[in-house]
Design a protein around this motif. Structure first.
Motif, short mmCIF file in Angstrom:
data_model
loop_
_atom_site.label_atom_id
_atom_site.label_comp_id
_atom_site.label_asym_id
_atom_site.label_seq_id
_atom_site.Cartn_x
_atom_site.Cartn_y
_atom_site.Cartn_z
N GLN A 65 0.85 -1.18 0.00
CA GLN A 65 0.00 0.00 0.00
C GLN A 65 0.89 1.23 0.00
OE1 GLN A 65 -2.05 0.66 3.64
NE2 GLN A 65 -3.47 2.11 2.76
N ILE A 66 0.79 2.02 -1.06
CA ILE A 66 1.58 3.24 -1.19
C ILE A 66 3.06 2.95 -0.97
CG2 ILE A 66 1.71 5.68 -0.60
CD1 ILE A 66 -1.04 5.38 0.73
N GLY A 67 3.54 1.83 -1.49
CA GLY A 67 4.95 1.52 -1.45
C GLY A 67 5.47 0.88 -0.18
N PHE A 68 4.60 0.55 0.77
CA PHE A 68 5.09 -0.11 1.97
C PHE A 68 4.10 -1.19 2.40
CE2 PHE A 68 2.43 3.16 3.86
CZ PHE A 68 1.85 2.53 4.94
N ILE A 69 4.61 -2.08 3.22
CA ILE A 69 3.80 -3.14 3.82
C ILE A 69 3.91 -2.96 5.33
CG2 ILE A 69 3.56 -5.61 4.17
CD1 ILE A 69 4.88 -6.05 1.48
N ASP A 70 2.83 -3.15 6.06
CA ASP A 70 2.93 -3.17 7.51
C ASP A 70 2.24 -4.41 8.04
OD1 ASP A 70 0.28 -2.33 7.14
OD2 ASP A 70 0.32 -1.01 8.87
N GLN A 71 2.70 -4.84 9.19
CA GLN A 71 2.18 -6.06 9.79
C GLN A 71 2.50 -6.07 11.27
OE1 GLN A 71 3.40 -9.69 7.83
NE2 GLN A 71 3.00 -10.93 9.64
N GLU A 72 1.66 -6.74 12.04
CA GLU A 72 1.90 -6.87 13.47
C GLU A 72 2.65 -8.17 13.73
OE1 GLU A 72 -0.94 -5.42 16.60
OE2 GLU A 72 -1.20 -7.60 16.76
N PHE A 73 3.67 -8.08 14.57
CA PHE A 73 4.46 -9.24 14.99
C PHE A 73 4.47 -9.27 16.51
CE2 PHE A 73 6.20 -8.08 10.88
CZ PHE A 73 6.42 -9.30 10.26
N THR A 74 4.48 -10.47 17.08
CA THR A 74 4.61 -10.61 18.52
C THR A 74 6.01 -11.13 18.81
OG1 THR A 74 2.25 -11.04 18.78
CG2 THR A 74 3.69 -11.72 20.59
N VAL A 75 6.73 -10.38 19.60
CA VAL A 75 8.09 -10.74 20.00
C VAL A 75 8.14 -10.71 21.52
CG1 VAL A 75 10.54 -10.15 19.85
CG2 VAL A 75 9.04 -9.76 17.87
N ARG A 76 8.41 -11.88 22.10
CA ARG A 76 8.48 -12.03 23.56
C ARG A 76 7.24 -11.45 24.25
NH1 ARG A 76 14.72 -10.87 25.32
NH2 ARG A 76 15.70 -12.15 23.72
N GLY A 77 6.10 -11.74 23.69
CA GLY A 77 4.84 -11.35 24.31
C GLY A 77 4.40 -9.92 24.07
N ARG A 78 5.20 -9.12 23.37
CA ARG A 78 4.85 -7.73 23.06
C ARG A 78 4.47 -7.66 21.58
NH1 ARG A 78 7.13 -3.94 26.78
NH2 ARG A 78 5.47 -2.61 25.96
N LYS A 79 3.43 -6.89 21.28
CA LYS A 79 3.00 -6.72 19.90
C LYS A 79 3.65 -5.48 19.30
CE LYS A 79 -1.48 -7.47 21.09
NZ LYS A 79 -2.92 -7.29 20.86
N PHE A 80 4.29 -5.68 18.15
CA PHE A 80 4.92 -4.58 17.42
C PHE A 80 4.31 -4.50 16.03
CE2 PHE A 80 8.02 -5.80 20.56
CZ PHE A 80 8.61 -4.61 20.94
N ARG A 81 3.83 -3.34 15.66
CA ARG A 81 3.41 -3.11 14.28
C ARG A 81 4.59 -2.49 13.58
NH1 ARG A 81 -0.20 -3.78 10.71
NH2 ARG A 81 -1.73 -4.59 12.16
N LEU A 82 5.07 -3.20 12.55
CA LEU A 82 6.23 -2.76 11.78
C LEU A 82 5.80 -2.42 10.37
CD1 LEU A 82 8.75 -5.59 12.78
CD2 LEU A 82 8.40 -3.39 13.91
N LYS A 83 6.54 -1.51 9.74
CA LYS A 83 6.30 -1.19 8.33
C LYS A 83 7.64 -1.16 7.62
CE LYS A 83 6.58 3.85 8.34
NZ LYS A 83 7.46 4.03 7.21
N THR A 84 7.60 -1.40 6.32
CA THR A 84 8.82 -1.27 5.53
C THR A 84 9.13 0.21 5.34
OG1 THR A 84 7.53 -1.44 3.49
CG2 THR A 84 8.52 -3.48 4.33
N LEU A 85 10.38 0.51 5.05
CA LEU A 85 10.83 1.89 4.98
C LEU A 85 10.84 2.42 3.55
CD1 LEU A 85 13.93 1.74 7.37
CD2 LEU A 85 11.50 1.89 7.93
N ASN A 86 10.64 3.72 3.42
CA ASN A 86 10.80 4.36 2.12
C ASN A 86 12.23 4.90 2.02
OD1 ASN A 86 10.97 6.97 3.35
ND2 ASN A 86 8.76 7.20 3.28
N GLU A 87 12.56 5.53 0.91
CA GLU A 87 13.93 5.97 0.68
C GLU A 87 14.41 6.98 1.73
OE1 GLU A 87 16.60 8.01 -2.85
OE2 GLU A 87 14.68 7.11 -3.35
N GLU A 88 13.56 7.93 2.08
CA GLU A 88 13.95 8.94 3.07
C GLU A 88 14.21 8.29 4.42
OE1 GLU A 88 13.30 11.06 6.61
OE2 GLU A 88 11.53 10.10 5.76
N GLU A 89 13.39 7.33 4.78
CA GLU A 89 13.55 6.64 6.06
C GLU A 89 14.82 5.78 6.07
OE1 GLU A 89 8.79 6.34 7.10
OE2 GLU A 89 9.73 4.83 5.79
#
Length: 133
Positions: free
Chosen positions: A2-26
């Motif tokens: 979506q608009i050049g990035f993907i985001d998804q929620e991951f659970t790591v050690r019981g904590r939920k993290f929503r991560l997204k892929t980075l664009n060029e500036e990022e």
């Protein structure tokens, strides 16, 4: 994608993290923090923490913008400056997240979290390969 990035929620050690892929500036912003010297730990943290600092949009369903408070010793003017300047606030939030990752999380946690980010980034790369020129 979506608009050049993907985001998804991951659970790591019981904590939920929503991560997204980075664009060029990022990507460019995160690359400036990579250290080439120092201990192996410093190199691991320096190469992954900045990318994660930008990639993390939520922790346990709380937006990054709600996770950090301005320092108590800041003046009203300093606070207002960030409040009216979205670009400065964005960079301030990234820096706060990067410090949180480097200071509050252990190396193995960062590696686990980065593995989730890498999975997401690899998926984005595969999708882009399938897009016709």
């Amino acid at each position: 994608v979506q608009i050049g990035f993907i985001d998804q929620e991951f659970t790591v050690r019981g904590r939920k993290f929503r991560l997204k892929t980075l664009n060029e500036e990022e990507e460019t912003w995160s690359d400036q923090f990579v250290q080439t010297g120092g201990t192996p730990y410093a190199m691991i943290v320096s190469s992954r923490s900045p990318k994660l600092a930008v990639s993390i949009t939520h922790i346990d369903n709380i937006p990054v913008s709600d996770l950090f408070e301005y320092p108590e010793d800041w003046s009203k003017e300093q606070r207002a400056d960030l409040d009216v300047n979205p670009l400065r606030k964005k960079f301030w939030l990234r820096t706060q997240m990067m410090q949180f990752l480097a200071n509050d999380l252990d190396r193995e946690f960062i590696l686990e979290l980065f593995k989730a980010y890498k999975e997401l980034d690899d998926r984005r790369s595969e999708v882009i390969k399938q897009v016709p020129n």
